[in-house]
Design a protein around this motif. Structure first.
Motif, short mmCIF file in Angstrom:
data_model
loop_
_atom_site.label_atom_id
_atom_site.label_comp_id
_atom_site.label_asym_id
_atom_site.label_seq_id
_atom_site.Cartn_x
_atom_site.Cartn_y
_atom_site.Cartn_z
N HIS A 112 28.04 11.17 24.46
CA HIS A 112 28.61 10.75 23.19
C HIS A 112 27.72 11.28 22.06
O HIS A 112 26.57 10.90 21.94
CB HIS A 112 28.69 9.23 23.11
CG HIS A 112 29.22 8.74 21.80
ND1 HIS A 112 30.52 8.94 21.40
CD2 HIS A 112 28.60 8.07 20.77
CE1 HIS A 112 30.69 8.41 20.19
NE2 HIS A 112 29.55 7.88 19.79
N ALA A 113 28.26 12.21 21.28
CA ALA A 113 27.49 12.79 20.19
C ALA A 113 27.49 11.84 19.00
O ALA A 113 28.54 11.33 18.61
CB ALA A 113 28.07 14.14 19.79
N ASP A 114 26.32 11.58 18.44
CA ASP A 114 26.18 10.67 17.31
C ASP A 114 25.69 11.42 16.08
O ASP A 114 25.29 12.58 16.14
CB ASP A 114 25.19 9.55 17.64
CG ASP A 114 25.77 8.55 18.63
OD1 ASP A 114 26.95 8.19 18.49
OD2 ASP A 114 25.04 8.14 19.55
N THR A 115 25.69 10.72 14.95
CA THR A 115 25.18 11.25 13.69
C THR A 115 23.97 10.42 13.27
O THR A 115 23.99 9.20 13.35
CB THR A 115 26.25 11.19 12.59
OG1 THR A 115 27.36 12.02 12.96
CG2 THR A 115 25.69 11.67 11.26
N VAL A 116 22.91 11.10 12.84
CA VAL A 116 21.72 10.43 12.35
C VAL A 116 21.57 10.71 10.86
O VAL A 116 21.65 11.87 10.43
CB VAL A 116 20.46 10.88 13.14
CG1 VAL A 116 20.32 12.39 13.17
CG2 VAL A 116 19.20 10.24 12.55
N ASP A 146 18.46 6.32 9.03
CA ASP A 146 17.99 6.06 10.39
C ASP A 146 16.58 6.61 10.63
O ASP A 146 15.83 6.07 11.45
CB ASP A 146 18.93 6.70 11.41
CG ASP A 146 20.36 6.20 11.27
OD1 ASP A 146 20.56 4.98 11.29
OD2 ASP A 146 21.27 7.04 11.11
N HIS A 183 24.28 16.44 18.74
CA HIS A 183 24.20 15.43 17.69
C HIS A 183 24.19 16.09 16.31
O HIS A 183 23.81 17.26 16.17
CB HIS A 183 22.93 14.59 17.84
CG HIS A 183 22.88 13.78 19.09
ND1 HIS A 183 23.84 12.85 19.42
CD2 HIS A 183 21.97 13.75 20.11
CE1 HIS A 183 23.53 12.27 20.57
NE2 HIS A 183 22.41 12.80 21.01
N ASP A 220 18.95 1.89 17.69
CA ASP A 220 19.91 1.99 18.79
C ASP A 220 20.82 3.21 18.67
O ASP A 220 21.87 3.27 19.32
CB ASP A 220 20.77 0.71 18.84
CG ASP A 220 19.93 -0.53 19.12
OD1 ASP A 220 19.01 -0.44 19.94
OD2 ASP A 220 20.21 -1.58 18.50
N ASN A 221 20.40 4.15 17.84
CA ASN A 221 21.19 5.36 17.61
C ASN A 221 20.64 6.49 18.47
O ASN A 221 19.49 6.92 18.30
CB ASN A 221 21.13 5.73 16.12
CG ASN A 221 22.00 6.92 15.77
OD1 ASN A 221 22.31 7.76 16.60
ND2 ASN A 221 22.39 7.00 14.50
N ALA A 222 21.44 6.98 19.40
CA ALA A 222 20.98 8.04 20.31
C ALA A 222 20.58 9.29 19.55
O ALA A 222 19.64 10.00 19.94
CB ALA A 222 22.09 8.36 21.32
N ALA A 223 21.29 9.59 18.45
CA ALA A 223 20.96 10.78 17.67
C ALA A 223 19.61 10.64 16.98
O ALA A 223 18.86 11.61 16.85
CB ALA A 223 22.06 11.05 16.63
#
Length: 250
Positions: free
Chosen positions: A20-24, A72, A49, A222-225
């Motif tokens: 799951h690609a996230d945004t930081v 973040d 990401h 808790d943000n993977a990115a």
């Protein structure tokens, strides 16, 4: 290409990206604009990401973060503010590290204006000298420190023009509103090539080392990115970009 082989190649490419690609959301000190833009592109290509970047003076970004700004990760131009965020519980303990060591340069786009020893500051053969706001920008504070040690601050006080951040200080010089100014070494590159003009690379002994710290903020815990970006900034790929813009690493 047969359908089965096409499906196999597609599955292989997808497996190389995060599930799951996230945004930081990243708050970045203005001096680090160009290298961070390049790092963000590489980060997205390598991890999938996305880094959403906001640039400004360290002091103003810190104030936004302390007042609940939606970030973040924070890449500051000093150590003090990330340390304070960590102490206040806004930064995640154990995630703070020095990602770059800044270099201060006295620069003019005019060839011959700035000599290699910086003696132009004592001669005063100019009308305006640009610096970043020393209250919010560590590079501006470093510029004042240099002038104090050289004994030229008081004579030059009336000629100093202050930019909101180091990016605006550079802009004053680049547009001719100031003949010369103290800027970050990283700003004197375009498309990987050094800008022309004349410069004095200020000896590091004349100012407190500009150790630039990064820290993950509580919002990004808790943000993977965010986790991936912190790791990426420590990678060899990021280090090559950082050094290419004139920064030290330690």
């Amino acid at each position: 290409m047969r359908p089965r082989l096409t499906l196999l190649l597609s599955a292989t490419l997808l497996a190389a990206l995060p599930a799951h690609a996230d945004t930081v959301a990243v708050a970045v000190a203005a001096n680090f604009t160009a290298p961070m833009q390049q790092i963000a592109r590489a980060f997205e290509a390598d991890t999938g990401h996305t880094a959403q970047l906001s640039f400004g003076s360290t002091g103003k970004l810190y104030a936004q973060i302390a007042n609940g700004g939606p970030f973040d990760v924070f890449l500051a131009a000093d150590r003090a503010r990330p340390e304070k965020l960590e102490a206040d519980g806004i930064g995640v303990p154990g995630t703070r590290f020095t990602y770059a060591v800044g270099r201060l340069v006295l620069w003019s786009p005019e060839p011959g204006m700035v000599d290699a020893q910086g003696r132009v500051l004592a001669t005063g053969r100019f009308r305006h000298l640009a610096i970043a706001n020393p209250k919010t920008a560590p590079y501006g504070a470093a510029a004042l420190e240099v002038m104090d040690k050289l004994g030229v601050r008081k004579p030059l006080e009336a000629r100093i023009v202050r930019g909101e951040n180091i990016a605006q200080a550079w802009q004053f010089v680049a547009t001719g509103n100031a003949e010369l100014g103290f800027v970050a070494a990283s700003q004197l590159f375009r498309d990987g090539q050094p800008l022309g003009g004349s410069r004095w690379d200020v000896p590091t002994g004349l100012y407190t080392p500009i150790r630039q710290d990064a820290i993950m903020l509580r919002r990004g815990a808790d943000n993977a990115a965010a986790t991936a970006l912190i790791a990426y900034l420590k990678s060899d790929a990021a280090a090559k970009i950082i050094q290419a813009y004139g920064y030290g690493l330690h």
